[in-house]
Design a protein around this motif. Structure first.
Motif, PDB file in Angstrom:
ATOM      1  N   ALA A 209      49.355 116.949 116.432  1.00  0.00           N
ATOM      2  CA  ALA A 209      49.825 115.984 117.421  1.00  0.00           C
ATOM      3  C   ALA A 209      50.328 116.720 118.659  1.00  0.00           C
ATOM      4  N   LEU A 210      49.910 116.243 119.822  1.00  0.00           N
ATOM      5  CA  LEU A 210      50.274 116.887 121.090  1.00  0.00           C
ATOM      6  C   LEU A 210      51.024 115.908 121.974  1.00  0.00           C
ATOM      7  N   ARG A 211      52.128 116.395 122.540  1.00  0.00           N
ATOM      8  CA  ARG A 211      52.878 115.591 123.513  1.00  0.00           C
ATOM      9  C   ARG A 211      53.158 116.448 124.735  1.00  0.00           C
ATOM     10  N   VAL A 212      52.771 115.952 125.918  1.00  0.00           N
ATOM     11  CA  VAL A 212      52.932 116.685 127.176  1.00  0.00           C
ATOM     12  C   VAL A 212      53.822 115.871 128.095  1.00  0.00           C
ATOM     13  N   LYS A 236      47.651 129.279 121.322  1.00  0.00           N
ATOM     14  CA  LYS A 236      47.016 129.788 120.106  1.00  0.00           C
ATOM     15  C   LYS A 236      48.073 130.153 119.066  1.00  0.00           C
ATOM     16  N   ASN A 237      49.144 130.814 119.513  1.00  0.00           N
ATOM     17  CA  ASN A 237      50.215 131.197 118.602  1.00  0.00           C
ATOM     18  C   ASN A 237      50.919 129.964 118.029  1.00  0.00           C
ATOM     19  N   CYS A 238      51.171 128.956 118.885  1.00  0.00           N
ATOM     20  CA  CYS A 238      51.857 127.737 118.435  1.00  0.00           C
ATOM     21  C   CYS A 238      50.991 126.943 117.454  1.00  0.00           C
ATOM     22  N   MET A 239      49.687 126.879 117.704  1.00  0.00           N
ATOM     23  CA  MET A 239      48.797 126.145 116.814  1.00  0.00           C
ATOM     24  C   MET A 239      48.726 126.812 115.441  1.00  0.00           C
ATOM     25  N   GLU A 240      48.654 128.135 115.417  1.00  0.00           N
ATOM     26  CA  GLU A 240      48.626 128.838 114.135  1.00  0.00           C
ATOM     27  C   GLU A 240      49.927 128.625 113.371  1.00  0.00           C
ATOM     28  N   SER A 241      51.042 128.551 114.097  1.00  0.00           N
ATOM     29  CA  SER A 241      52.333 128.345 113.445  1.00  0.00           C
ATOM     30  C   SER A 241      52.478 126.901 112.938  1.00  0.00           C
ATOM     31  N   ALA A 242      51.995 125.940 113.736  1.00  0.00           N
ATOM     32  CA  ALA A 242      52.132 124.529 113.346  1.00  0.00           C
ATOM     33  C   ALA A 242      51.259 124.196 112.134  1.00  0.00           C
ATOM     34  N   ASP A 244      47.985 122.665 109.850  1.00  0.00           N
ATOM     35  CA  ASP A 244      47.414 121.320 109.729  1.00  0.00           C
ATOM     36  C   ASP A 244      48.513 120.264 109.757  1.00  0.00           C
ATOM     37  N   HIS A 245      48.196 119.147 110.456  1.00  0.00           N
ATOM     38  CA  HIS A 245      49.107 118.005 110.578  1.00  0.00           C
ATOM     39  C   HIS A 245      50.436 118.400 111.242  1.00  0.00           C
ATOM     40  N   GLY A 246      50.398 119.428 112.079  1.00  0.00           N
ATOM     41  CA  GLY A 246      51.595 119.846 112.797  1.00  0.00           C
ATOM     42  C   GLY A 246      51.732 119.133 114.125  1.00  0.00           C
ATOM     43  N   SER A 247      52.676 119.573 114.905  1.00  0.00           N
ATOM     44  CA  SER A 247      52.909 118.957 116.210  1.00  0.00           C
ATOM     45  C   SER A 247      53.211 120.039 117.245  1.00  0.00           C
ATOM     46  N   LEU A 248      52.889 119.746 118.494  1.00  0.00           N
ATOM     47  CA  LEU A 248      53.092 120.672 119.605  1.00  0.00           C
ATOM     48  C   LEU A 248      53.595 119.883 120.805  1.00  0.00           C
ATOM     49  N   GLU A 249      54.666 120.346 121.399  1.00  0.00           N
ATOM     50  CA  GLU A 249      55.245 119.689 122.565  1.00  0.00           C
ATOM     51  C   GLU A 249      55.246 120.653 123.747  1.00  0.00           C
ATOM     52  N   ILE A 250      54.802 120.146 124.898  1.00  0.00           N
ATOM     53  CA  ILE A 250      54.807 120.920 126.135  1.00  0.00           C
ATOM     54  C   ILE A 250      55.609 120.133 127.156  1.00  0.00           C
ATOM     55  N   ASN A 266      56.277 122.852 115.455  1.00  0.00           N
ATOM     56  CA  ASN A 266      57.135 122.472 114.325  1.00  0.00           C
ATOM     57  C   ASN A 266      56.855 123.353 113.115  1.00  0.00           C
ATOM     58  N   GLY A 267      56.449 124.593 113.361  1.00  0.00           N
ATOM     59  CA  GLY A 267      56.146 125.504 112.274  1.00  0.00           C
ATOM     60  C   GLY A 267      57.388 126.113 111.653  1.00  0.00           C
ATOM     61  N   ALA A 268      57.182 127.247 111.005  1.00  0.00           N
ATOM     62  CA  ALA A 268      58.287 127.903 110.291  1.00  0.00           C
ATOM     63  C   ALA A 268      59.210 128.665 111.222  1.00  0.00           C
TER      64      ALA A 268
END
Length: 329
Positions: A209-212, A236-242, A244-250, A266-268
């Motif tokens: 999930a992406l929120r900008v 790339k680093n954030c996606m690998e950390s998040a 599957d079924h993770g989230s990314l906020e910009i 929302n990774g580790a």
């Protein structure tokens, strides 16, 4: 001292003039001749002493220079007396200190280059070994499905090597000062959309999930192409950390003093001991099985710093990692 040809000429000329003056004085009056002879001897003695002292200082200066040249770590000690030789000695001391600093910088650069070459060889050896092993298995495999899986794995290894070599070439160009960054007005919304474009399909496949949240008027000054390259390494680093079924906020904060862009997953999160070295080249943390080569974030920082920006990383109190890019107005 008399190895100096000019000094020999001066001494011969002085003796000749003194002899002629003494002869003329004796011809006029014995006392006049004696006075001329004594005066010439006194002047010669004073000149001899003064010249000898100067040559001793020059010899000492030459000895110090010789020690500096042939004894590593030897300091050049200048005297505090006034005069032309002291000025020359002071300038030589400055030059020697500058040369020593440059030599030390070259030595550090040589050691760093040797370490980098060793790291590069190690990083390339890993996918090469894996590719060779896969090719060996491919040679002995019988099933079509197994062969296709091994071919896909081999292709992935060569793609990894291609990315690694490309990133290393970019770092080398940046280190050598070959890259000339353009300074242009960059719309932050457009910049983020450009950086996100290569990840649209992978994010959809991994259900990230992406929120900008970026103000329309937010702008910064820099090279759009290289800034997009830096952001892609962060993404790339954030996606690998998040995962599957993770989230990314910009998000973007635009103030009269600076423009800041933050990336949160929302990774580790990041290991606390890894935070100080996160942007070091080839640093991968304690987990040797971690994906990546420790190149992307180092390249990102180099790109941003060369354009006057900064980048920091921290762990969010509610979980996940936060990367912040800031450009002063």
């Amino acid at each position: 001292m008399f190895r100096n040809r000019e000094l020999r000429r001066f001494a011969a000329l002085f003796v000749g003039i003194a002899a002629v003056a003494t002869a003329v004085g004796l011809a006029l009056h014995p006392a006049a001749g004696g006075l001329v002879l004594v005066s010439a001897a006194a002047f010669g003695a004073v000149f001899w002493g003064f010249t000898r002292a100067r040559y001793r200082r020059i010899a000492k200066l030459s000895e110090q220079i010789d020690r500096v040249l042939h004894q590593p770590g030897q300091l050049f000690i200048s005297e505090s007396d006034e005069g032309e030789l002291s000025i020359l000695q002071s300038e030589i001391a400055k030059m020697v200190l500058r040369i020593q600093e440059q030599n030390e910088a070259l030595r550090r650069e040589k050691n760093r280059l040797a370490d980098s070459l060793a790291d590069i060889a190690h990083q390339l050896r890993t996918p090469l070994t894996s590719a060779n092993l896969t090719l060996s298995l491919l040679k002995n495999s019988a099933g079509e499905a197994e062969r296709r899986a091994l071919l896909r794995e081999t292709e992935e290894r060569f793609l990894q090597m291609d990315w690694l070599i490309t990133s290393l070439l970019k770092l080398s160009r940046l280190d050598a000062g070959i890259v000339v960054f353009q300074r242009e007005r960059v719309d932050v919304q457009d910049l983020i959309h450009t950086a996100l474009r290569p990840f649209s399909i992978p994010m959809e496949l991994h259900n990230i999930a992406l929120r900008v949240d970026v103000p329309k008027e937010a702008v910064l000054w820099g090279d759009k192409g290289w800034l997009s390259e830096a952001m892609q390494n962060i993404l790339k680093n954030c996606m690998e950390s998040a995962g599957d079924h993770g989230s990314l906020e910009i998000a973007c904060t635009d103030t009269p003093l600076y423009t800041e862009i933050t990336f949160r997953d929302n990774g580790a999160g990041i290991e606390p001991e890894a935070l100080p070295r996160l942007f070091d080249r080839f640093y991968r943390g304690k987990n040797t099985d971690a994906a990546g080569y420790g190149i992307g974030l180092a390249l990102c920082k180099t790109i941003l710093v060369r354009q006057g920006g900064t980048i920091t990383a921290k762990n969010h109190p509610q979980g996940g990692a936060v990367f912040s890019i800031r450009f002063p107005k």
